[in-house]
Design a protein around this motif. Sequence first.
Motif, PDB file in Angstrom:
ATOM      1  N   SER A  18       0.812  -1.214   0.000  1.00  0.00           N
ATOM      2  CA  SER A  18       0.000   0.000   0.000  1.00  0.00           C
ATOM      3  C   SER A  18       0.849   1.270   0.000  1.00  0.00           C
ATOM      4  O   SER A  18       0.325   2.359  -0.165  1.00  0.00           O
ATOM      5  CB  SER A  18      -0.947   0.010   1.200  1.00  0.00           C
ATOM      6  OG  SER A  18      -0.202   0.076   2.396  1.00  0.00           O
ATOM      7  N   TRP A  19       2.144   1.166   0.175  1.00  0.00           N
ATOM      8  CA  TRP A  19       3.011   2.331   0.194  1.00  0.00           C
ATOM      9  C   TRP A  19       3.399   2.693  -1.227  1.00  0.00           C
ATOM     10  O   TRP A  19       3.820   1.859  -2.018  1.00  0.00           O
ATOM     11  CB  TRP A  19       4.265   2.071   1.007  1.00  0.00           C
ATOM     12  CG  TRP A  19       4.003   1.832   2.463  1.00  0.00           C
ATOM     13  CD1 TRP A  19       2.811   1.919   3.117  1.00  0.00           C
ATOM     14  CD2 TRP A  19       4.955   1.460   3.439  1.00  0.00           C
ATOM     15  NE1 TRP A  19       2.968   1.626   4.437  1.00  0.00           N
ATOM     16  CE2 TRP A  19       4.284   1.331   4.663  1.00  0.00           C
ATOM     17  CE3 TRP A  19       6.308   1.215   3.410  1.00  0.00           C
ATOM     18  CZ2 TRP A  19       4.919   0.985   5.836  1.00  0.00           C
ATOM     19  CZ3 TRP A  19       6.943   0.865   4.583  1.00  0.00           C
ATOM     20  CH2 TRP A  19       6.244   0.765   5.778  1.00  0.00           C
ATOM     21  N   ASP A  20       3.290   3.970  -1.552  1.00  0.00           N
ATOM     22  CA  ASP A  20       3.658   4.430  -2.884  1.00  0.00           C
ATOM     23  C   ASP A  20       5.155   4.696  -3.000  1.00  0.00           C
ATOM     24  O   ASP A  20       5.761   4.406  -4.021  1.00  0.00           O
ATOM     25  CB  ASP A  20       2.892   5.711  -3.230  1.00  0.00           C
ATOM     26  CG  ASP A  20       1.399   5.467  -3.329  1.00  0.00           C
ATOM     27  OD1 ASP A  20       1.005   4.506  -4.010  1.00  0.00           O
ATOM     28  OD2 ASP A  20       0.640   6.233  -2.713  1.00  0.00           O
ATOM     29  N   VAL A  21       5.746   5.294  -1.953  1.00  0.00           N
ATOM     30  CA  VAL A  21       7.154   5.683  -1.972  1.00  0.00           C
ATOM     31  C   VAL A  21       7.765   5.363  -0.616  1.00  0.00           C
ATOM     32  O   VAL A  21       7.168   5.635   0.416  1.00  0.00           O
ATOM     33  CB  VAL A  21       7.314   7.204  -2.239  1.00  0.00           C
ATOM     34  CG1 VAL A  21       8.778   7.601  -2.227  1.00  0.00           C
ATOM     35  CG2 VAL A  21       6.657   7.612  -3.539  1.00  0.00           C
ATOM     36  N   VAL A  22       8.953   4.799  -0.638  1.00  0.00           N
ATOM     37  CA  VAL A  22       9.739   4.608   0.576  1.00  0.00           C
ATOM     38  C   VAL A  22      11.047   5.366   0.366  1.00  0.00           C
ATOM     39  O   VAL A  22      11.729   5.157  -0.640  1.00  0.00           O
ATOM     40  CB  VAL A  22      10.028   3.111   0.847  1.00  0.00           C
ATOM     41  CG1 VAL A  22      10.984   2.946   2.010  1.00  0.00           C
ATOM     42  CG2 VAL A  22       8.738   2.354   1.102  1.00  0.00           C
ATOM     43  N   VAL A  23      11.382   6.273   1.278  1.00  0.00           N
ATOM     44  CA  VAL A  23      12.640   7.013   1.206  1.00  0.00           C
ATOM     45  C   VAL A  23      13.637   6.300   2.102  1.00  0.00           C
ATOM     46  O   VAL A  23      13.337   5.994   3.258  1.00  0.00           O
ATOM     47  CB  VAL A  23      12.447   8.481   1.640  1.00  0.00           C
ATOM     48  CG1 VAL A  23      13.775   9.223   1.614  1.00  0.00           C
ATOM     49  CG2 VAL A  23      11.428   9.166   0.726  1.00  0.00           C
ATOM     50  N   HIS A  24      14.817   6.034   1.553  1.00  0.00           N
ATOM     51  CA  HIS A  24      15.827   5.256   2.275  1.00  0.00           C
ATOM     52  C   HIS A  24      17.188   5.921   2.100  1.00  0.00           C
ATOM     53  O   HIS A  24      17.475   6.510   1.059  1.00  0.00           O
ATOM     54  CB  HIS A  24      15.861   3.827   1.711  1.00  0.00           C
ATOM     55  CG  HIS A  24      16.881   2.956   2.353  1.00  0.00           C
ATOM     56  ND1 HIS A  24      16.750   2.467   3.633  1.00  0.00           N
ATOM     57  CD2 HIS A  24      18.066   2.493   1.905  1.00  0.00           C
ATOM     58  CE1 HIS A  24      17.801   1.732   3.931  1.00  0.00           C
ATOM     59  NE2 HIS A  24      18.615   1.738   2.902  1.00  0.00           N
ATOM     60  N   ILE A  25      18.026   5.792   3.117  1.00  0.00           N
ATOM     61  CA  ILE A  25      19.404   6.292   3.056  1.00  0.00           C
ATOM     62  C   ILE A  25      20.335   5.105   3.222  1.00  0.00           C
ATOM     63  O   ILE A  25      20.239   4.366   4.191  1.00  0.00           O
ATOM     64  CB  ILE A  25      19.673   7.327   4.170  1.00  0.00           C
ATOM     65  CG1 ILE A  25      18.738   8.519   4.019  1.00  0.00           C
ATOM     66  CG2 ILE A  25      21.134   7.774   4.145  1.00  0.00           C
ATOM     67  CD1 ILE A  25      18.805   9.507   5.163  1.00  0.00           C
ATOM     68  N   GLY A  26      21.242   4.919   2.258  1.00  0.00           N
ATOM     69  CA  GLY A  26      22.237   3.864   2.370  1.00  0.00           C
ATOM     70  C   GLY A  26      22.039   2.727   1.396  1.00  0.00           C
ATOM     71  O   GLY A  26      21.200   2.784   0.501  1.00  0.00           O
ATOM     72  N   SER A  27      22.839   1.683   1.589  1.00  0.00           N
ATOM     73  CA  SER A  27      22.794   0.539   0.687  1.00  0.00           C
ATOM     74  C   SER A  27      21.519  -0.265   0.916  1.00  0.00           C
ATOM     75  O   SER A  27      20.918  -0.218   1.984  1.00  0.00           O
ATOM     76  CB  SER A  27      24.029  -0.347   0.896  1.00  0.00           C
ATOM     77  OG  SER A  27      24.025  -0.838   2.212  1.00  0.00           O
ATOM     78  N   LEU A  28      21.139  -0.994  -0.115  1.00  0.00           N
ATOM     79  CA  LEU A  28      19.895  -1.761  -0.070  1.00  0.00           C
ATOM     80  C   LEU A  28      20.143  -3.215  -0.438  1.00  0.00           C
ATOM     81  O   LEU A  28      20.960  -3.505  -1.311  1.00  0.00           O
ATOM     82  CB  LEU A  28      18.895  -1.199  -1.090  1.00  0.00           C
ATOM     83  CG  LEU A  28      18.251   0.116  -0.743  1.00  0.00           C
ATOM     84  CD1 LEU A  28      17.586   0.709  -1.970  1.00  0.00           C
ATOM     85  CD2 LEU A  28      17.217  -0.100   0.345  1.00  0.00           C
ATOM     86  N   PRO A  29      19.419  -4.122   0.183  1.00  0.00           N
ATOM     87  CA  PRO A  29      19.461  -5.501  -0.279  1.00  0.00           C
ATOM     88  C   PRO A  29      18.689  -5.597  -1.593  1.00  0.00           C
ATOM     89  O   PRO A  29      18.019  -4.655  -2.010  1.00  0.00           O
ATOM     90  CB  PRO A  29      18.752  -6.276   0.833  1.00  0.00           C
ATOM     91  CG  PRO A  29      17.861  -5.258   1.484  1.00  0.00           C
ATOM     92  CD  PRO A  29      18.557  -3.929   1.337  1.00  0.00           C
ATOM     93  N   GLU A  30      18.772  -6.720  -2.251  1.00  0.00           N
ATOM     94  CA  GLU A  30      18.037  -6.927  -3.493  1.00  0.00           C
ATOM     95  C   GLU A  30      16.549  -6.714  -3.273  1.00  0.00           C
ATOM     96  O   GLU A  30      16.008  -7.091  -2.245  1.00  0.00           O
ATOM     97  CB  GLU A  30      18.282  -8.346  -4.026  1.00  0.00           C
ATOM     98  CG  GLU A  30      19.677  -8.556  -4.561  1.00  0.00           C
ATOM     99  CD  GLU A  30      19.986  -7.679  -5.764  1.00  0.00           C
ATOM    100  OE1 GLU A  30      19.126  -7.554  -6.659  1.00  0.00           O
ATOM    101  OE2 GLU A  30      21.080  -7.110  -5.797  1.00  0.00           O
ATOM    102  N   SER A  31      15.903  -6.104  -4.249  1.00  0.00           N
ATOM    103  CA  SER A  31      14.487  -5.822  -4.137  1.00  0.00           C
ATOM    104  C   SER A  31      13.890  -5.747  -5.534  1.00  0.00           C
ATOM    105  O   SER A  31      14.596  -5.484  -6.506  1.00  0.00           O
ATOM    106  CB  SER A  31      14.293  -4.484  -3.410  1.00  0.00           C
ATOM    107  OG  SER A  31      12.960  -4.063  -3.530  1.00  0.00           O
ATOM    108  N   ASP A  32      12.584  -5.968  -5.610  1.00  0.00           N
ATOM    109  CA  ASP A  32      11.914  -5.810  -6.897  1.00  0.00           C
ATOM    110  C   ASP A  32      11.403  -4.382  -7.073  1.00  0.00           C
ATOM    111  O   ASP A  32      10.676  -4.091  -8.003  1.00  0.00           O
ATOM    112  CB  ASP A  32      10.775  -6.815  -7.039  1.00  0.00           C
ATOM    113  CG  ASP A  32       9.655  -6.578  -6.037  1.00  0.00           C
ATOM    114  OD1 ASP A  32       9.867  -5.817  -5.077  1.00  0.00           O
ATOM    115  OD2 ASP A  32       8.575  -7.167  -6.217  1.00  0.00           O
ATOM    116  N   ARG A  33      11.805  -3.482  -6.195  1.00  0.00           N
ATOM    117  CA  ARG A  33      11.401  -2.083  -6.277  1.00  0.00           C
ATOM    118  C   ARG A  33      12.310  -1.321  -7.245  1.00  0.00           C
ATOM    119  O   ARG A  33      13.489  -1.637  -7.375  1.00  0.00           O
ATOM    120  CB  ARG A  33      11.487  -1.409  -4.901  1.00  0.00           C
ATOM    121  CG  ARG A  33      10.628  -2.035  -3.856  1.00  0.00           C
ATOM    122  CD  ARG A  33       9.186  -1.681  -4.095  1.00  0.00           C
ATOM    123  NE  ARG A  33       8.315  -2.446  -3.228  1.00  0.00           N
ATOM    124  CZ  ARG A  33       7.253  -1.946  -2.647  1.00  0.00           C
ATOM    125  NH1 ARG A  33       6.926  -0.696  -2.827  1.00  0.00           N
ATOM    126  NH2 ARG A  33       6.500  -2.695  -1.892  1.00  0.00           N
TER     127      ARG A  33
END
Length: 181
Positions: A18-33
Motif C-alpha cells: 500500500s506504500w507508494d514511496v519509501v525514502v531510504h538512506i544507504g545501501s539496499l538488499p536486493e528488491s523488486d522495487r
Amino acid sequence: MSVTLELSDGPIRQMSESWDVVVHIGSLPESDRLVTTLAPNERVLCASPSYLQHSLPILQPEDLVQHRCLALRENNEDVTLWRFTHSRHGRTTVRVRPCMSSNDGEIVRDWALAGLGVMVRSEWDVADDLAAGRLQSVLPAWSSPSADVVALLHARQGRSRRTNGFLQTLRERLNSPPWRR
C-alpha cells in the motif's frame, strides 16, 4: 495526499504494497522495487578535535585498529568492516573493534562529539558539526562508500499523479542537498 512516517532500519522487510514511496538512506538488499536517487550523501570518517588531540595520529586507514571506534548498527551490515577508497592507493578494508556501538545514529554522533572515539557517519548527520568545528574529518583523501538518499517505488505498478507530484517535490527540495549548503 496523506503521509505516514514509519522509521525502520529494514525498509524492504517492512514495506507494504500500500506504500507508494519509501525514502531510504544507504545501501539496499536486493528488491523488486525501482530505485531512484534523490540526493548524494557521502559517509565521513570523523572525530572531535579533543579526541584527535589526545590520540595517536591517524595517517592511513590501518591506523584505526589502534583507536576507539564508534559503530552504528543498522541494516544488518557488518559494522566492524570499514571500507575506504583512495584515488591513488585504491581500496582497502579495515576490521575495527568498536569500543561502543548503538542502533541509534544520534547516540553515536553524541559519543563522538563527547570525544569518545572515531566514527563513520552520513554527511547529512554531521555537516553542521564539521562546519562548526565540533567534529573534524579524518583521512579526508580516503572516502567511504556513499549512502545516497533514494526513493523506492513499486516496479510493477503505474504511478499515480500524487506519487509523481511527491517525487517531484522531493527532487526539487533535495536538488541542492541542505547538508551541502
